[in-house]
Scaffold this active site. Structure first.
Site, short mmCIF file in Angstrom:
data_model
loop_
_atom_site.label_atom_id
_atom_site.label_comp_id
_atom_site.label_asym_id
_atom_site.label_seq_id
_atom_site.Cartn_x
_atom_site.Cartn_y
_atom_site.Cartn_z
N PHE A 9 0.81 -1.23 0.00
CA PHE A 9 0.00 0.00 0.00
C PHE A 9 0.83 1.27 0.00
CE2 PHE A 9 0.83 -0.03 4.60
CZ PHE A 9 0.98 1.33 4.85
N LYS A 62 -1.27 -7.29 -9.14
CA LYS A 62 -2.23 -7.28 -8.04
C LYS A 62 -1.75 -6.21 -7.06
CE LYS A 62 -3.21 -8.32 -4.27
NZ LYS A 62 -3.59 -7.33 -3.24
N GLU A 88 -4.93 -3.70 -2.00
CA GLU A 88 -6.38 -3.45 -2.01
C GLU A 88 -6.70 -2.16 -1.24
OE1 GLU A 88 -4.65 -5.64 -0.46
OE2 GLU A 88 -5.47 -6.25 1.49
N SER A 114 5.27 -6.94 3.50
CA SER A 114 5.85 -7.21 4.81
C SER A 114 6.64 -8.53 4.78
CB SER A 114 4.74 -7.28 5.85
OG SER A 114 3.81 -8.28 5.46
N CYS A 119 9.55 1.85 3.32
CA CYS A 119 10.44 0.74 3.66
C CYS A 119 11.87 1.22 3.82
CB CYS A 119 10.39 -0.33 2.58
SG CYS A 119 11.01 0.30 1.02
N GLU A 122 8.82 -3.66 13.16
CA GLU A 122 8.68 -2.66 12.11
C GLU A 122 7.38 -1.91 12.39
OE1 GLU A 122 7.75 -3.87 8.06
OE2 GLU A 122 8.81 -2.13 7.29
P1 NAD Z 1 1.48 -6.52 3.13
O1 NAD Z 1 2.50 -7.59 3.25
O2 NAD Z 1 0.37 -6.49 4.12
O3 NAD Z 1 0.79 -6.56 1.69
C1 NAD Z 1 1.55 -6.61 0.51
C2 NAD Z 1 0.74 -7.31 -0.57
O4 NAD Z 1 0.48 -8.65 -0.14
C3 NAD Z 1 -0.62 -6.66 -0.83
O5 NAD Z 1 -0.89 -6.67 -2.22
C4 NAD Z 1 -1.59 -7.56 -0.06
O6 NAD Z 1 -2.87 -7.61 -0.64
C5 NAD Z 1 -0.92 -8.92 -0.12
N1 NAD Z 1 -1.22 -9.75 1.06
C6 NAD Z 1 -1.53 -9.30 2.30
N2 NAD Z 1 -1.72 -10.34 3.12
C7 NAD Z 1 -1.55 -11.47 2.39
C8 NAD Z 1 -1.60 -12.87 2.68
N3 NAD Z 1 -1.91 -13.32 3.90
N4 NAD Z 1 -1.33 -13.74 1.68
C9 NAD Z 1 -1.03 -13.31 0.44
N5 NAD Z 1 -0.96 -11.97 0.12
C10 NAD Z 1 -1.20 -11.07 1.08
O7 NAD Z 1 2.28 -5.13 3.13
P2 NAD Z 1 1.67 -3.67 3.18
O8 NAD Z 1 1.15 -3.42 4.55
O9 NAD Z 1 0.78 -3.43 2.03
O10 NAD Z 1 2.98 -2.80 2.93
C11 NAD Z 1 3.89 -2.44 3.95
C12 NAD Z 1 5.03 -3.42 4.04
O11 NAD Z 1 5.72 -3.48 2.79
C13 NAD Z 1 6.08 -3.01 5.06
O12 NAD Z 1 6.50 -4.15 5.73
C14 NAD Z 1 7.19 -2.42 4.20
O13 NAD Z 1 8.48 -2.46 4.78
C15 NAD Z 1 7.12 -3.31 3.01
N6 NAD Z 1 7.74 -2.68 1.87
C16 NAD Z 1 8.96 -3.14 1.50
C17 NAD Z 1 9.60 -2.54 0.43
C18 NAD Z 1 10.95 -3.03 0.02
O14 NAD Z 1 11.41 -2.56 -1.01
N7 NAD Z 1 11.59 -3.93 0.72
C19 NAD Z 1 8.99 -1.49 -0.26
C20 NAD Z 1 7.74 -1.05 0.15
C21 NAD Z 1 7.12 -1.67 1.22
#
Ligand code: NAD
Length: 510
Positions: free
Chosen positions: A163, A187, A190, A240, A295, A395
């Site tokens: 997000f 994808k 959401e 994450s 991140c 985090e």
């Molecule tokens: P998230 O892991 O909750 O979601 C990421 C994606 O995974 C979304 O599209 C979501 O719909 C999907 N998702 C969520 N739960 C899922 C599940 N149980 N099974 C399968 N798919 C699932 O992350 P977020 O809250 O959207 O974003 C923040 C996180 O992203 C932070 O941890 C941040 O550090 C990380 N991030 C990392 C980088 C990097 O380059 N390393 C860059 C941006 C964000």
């Protein structure tokens, strides 16, 4: 640009629905599941987003598979021309996209434009595809034999994004995937899904054939459908750490090429000889920009004891000047993404107190220039945080900056290297020898020297170490081109009079 939303009835009220984008058209799909899209500055649900079923994802993958042969065979010059047009359209209309980001994510306009600018860099890199994919050639490697390599696309690739960068993270991936001749199912998160749909429309306007980029929305059901789909050859994921690990393990078990970028806890080490004003500016910018939802945010400052009081004083002084509120009003910081996330972040202030840290600035008390129902959390500074505290370990992904006091370089380096995360880090010092030692010794993928958010430019690759990246493939840059292509080596001989006759031995050079 054509309309992206259809009207549907939800809870008796008419609510705009964000639909999928399959084969160049808006598609409602087969599922009646949907989720809320908030305006975080108002604290209200402004739209809903359709959640794809396994069948909807299959329809998107099939569209991508149908588009692949023709797109793969489209000349480099024509693929490049689409990217050039896309670049011009995006640069010219970035304010439209920024307004979408502010409305659904909450980030302030200047930050939204910054996110788009960093995404645009990757589109420009995609325009350089001939240079990155032209392969290698060795004439006369053996007598009369030439050996050369070509890079070819994989097929259908999946991209799953978080997000916090609803435009930039998709742009880290799909321009290179598409430019190299693949077709894509994206994808997005959401929580803020409209940016991806806007980008898909723009690519269509730039001349991208239908089916080359498809967007499906949803949750775990959509993600699992992509991960398990036999036609999907590769998956790029950002999110994450627990989900990144899951994606990597399941995706590779299903035989796919996977790059999965995870979470972070980025440290900034401030040595006694640092320019403390520069370091304080950097800590505030990198700690509170985008409300800490980056991140590459700095969430921990390791301050050497002898300068820690002065450093904390300078940071506090700067924090008092930060404005928090509606991102359209020129404030420094916007809201957090959801109320639930805001409450979780706010809870860490109490945890800090319980764990014996000093709460220097409590962001819950910050004046807000915005609607009372917005998901607000002001900049927070906690000092003398023990490394055993969840405030240090977790985090938090919000505007909470921790200061951990250390005796010197060795202790600071040890703490960074003991962290499970290894995304970004920074050292602030005027000692070139210390900086050089740090860059060699630190177990982190991206290092800043007197630079707080060392996100590499597009022609270098982005990615962390340890639990911040699963798989070895970083995003964009040279590694991005590698990830979306497979190399083929060709050994060729055109008939000449020197025919060698039968020889069952392993080929050797002559
Ligand atoms: P998230 O892991 O909750 O979601 C990421 C994606 O995974 C979304 O599209 C979501 O719909 C999907 N998702 C969520 N739960 C899922 C599940 N149980 N099974 C399968 N798919 C699932 O992350 P977020 O809250 O959207 O974003 C923040 C996180 O992203 C932070 O941890 C941040 O550090 C990380 N991030 C990392 C980088 C990097 O380059 N390393 C860059 C941006 C964000």
């Amino acid at each position: 640009m054509s309309q992206t939303l259809t009207e549907s009835q939800a809870s008796g009220a008419t609510t705009a629905m964000v639909e999928h984008w399959i084969d160049g058209a808006s598609v409602a799909g087969s599922s009646d599941r949907s989720g809320p899209v908030y305006n975080p500055a108002l604290g209200v649900e402004q739209k809903r987003v359709r959640f794809a079923s396994t069948e909807d994802v299959d329809a998107a993958v099939q569209a991508a598979a149908r588009a692949f042969p023709a797109w793969r065979d489209t000349s480099i010059a024509k693929r490049q021309a689409v990217m050039f047009r896309f670049r011009e359209l995006l640069a010219g209309r970035s304010k439209e996209l920024a307004a979408i980001l502010t409305s659904e994510h909450g980030k302030v306009t200047a930050d939204a434009l910054g996110e788009i600018a960093r995404g645009l860099e990757v589109v420009e890199l995609a325009c350089a595809l001939p240079e990155y994919t032209k392969g290698e050639y060795s004439e006369n490697a053996s007598s009369g034999i030439d050996v050369y390599t070509v890079r070819q696309p994989l097929g259908v690739v999946g991209i799953i994004s978080p997000f916090n960068f609803p435009a930039m993270v998709p742009l880290w991936f799909f321009p290179l995937a598409i430019a190299t001749g693949n077709t894509v199912v994206l994808k997005p998160s959401e929580k803020d899904p409209s940016a991806s749909i806007w980008l898909a429309h723009l690519l269509q306007e730039a001349g991208l054939p239908d089916g080359v980029l498809n967007v499906v929305h949803g949750d775990k059901i959509a993600v699992d459908a992509l991960l398990e789909h036999p036609t999907v050859r590769a998956v790029s994921f950002v999110g994450s750490t627990p989900i990144a690990k899951y994606i990597y393990e399941h995706g590779t078990a299903a035989g796919k090429r996977v790059q999965a970028l995870g979470g972070a806890k980025n440290h900034m080490l401030v040595l006694p000889d640092a320019d403390l004003d520069l370091a304080a500016d950097a800590a505030v910018n990198a700690g509170f920009g985008s409300s800490g939802e980056r991140c590459m945010a700095i969430s921990v400052v390791l301050a050497v004891d002898s300068v820690a009081d002065a450093f904390v004083g300078k940071v506090r002084e700067r924090m008092a000047r930060l404005t928090v509120g509606d991102g359209t009003r020129g404030t420094d910081m916007g809201p957090l993404i959801t109320r639930e996330h805001r409450d979780k972040v706010a809870g860490y202030v109490d945890t800090a107190r319980t764990d014996g840290a000093d709460v220097v600035v409590d962001g819950r008390e910050h004046e807000i220039d915005g609607d009372a129902d917005g998901f607000w959390m002001g900049p927070t500074l906690v000092d003398k945080v023990p490394v055993s505290s969840a405030v240090y370990r977790d985090e938090i992904f919000g505007p909470v900056l921790s200061v951990v006091r250390v005796e010197g370089y060795e202790e600071g380096l040890g703490i960074i290297n003991d962290s499970r995360y290894g995304n970004g880090t920074a050292i602030f010092t005027n000692d070139g020898g210390a900086a050089r030692r740090f860059q060699r010794e630190v177990t982190v993928g991206m290092v800043g020297i007197n630079v707080p958010i060392p996100v590499p430019v597009a022609y270098h690759s982005f990615g962390g170490w340890k639990d911040s990246l699963f798989g070895h493939a970083k995003s964009y840059g040279p590694r991005g081109f590698d990830f979306y292509t497979q190399e083929k080596a060709i050994t060729s001989r055109w008939l000449d009079p020197s025919h060698g006759g039968i020889n069952l031995g392993f080929p050797q050079h002559d």
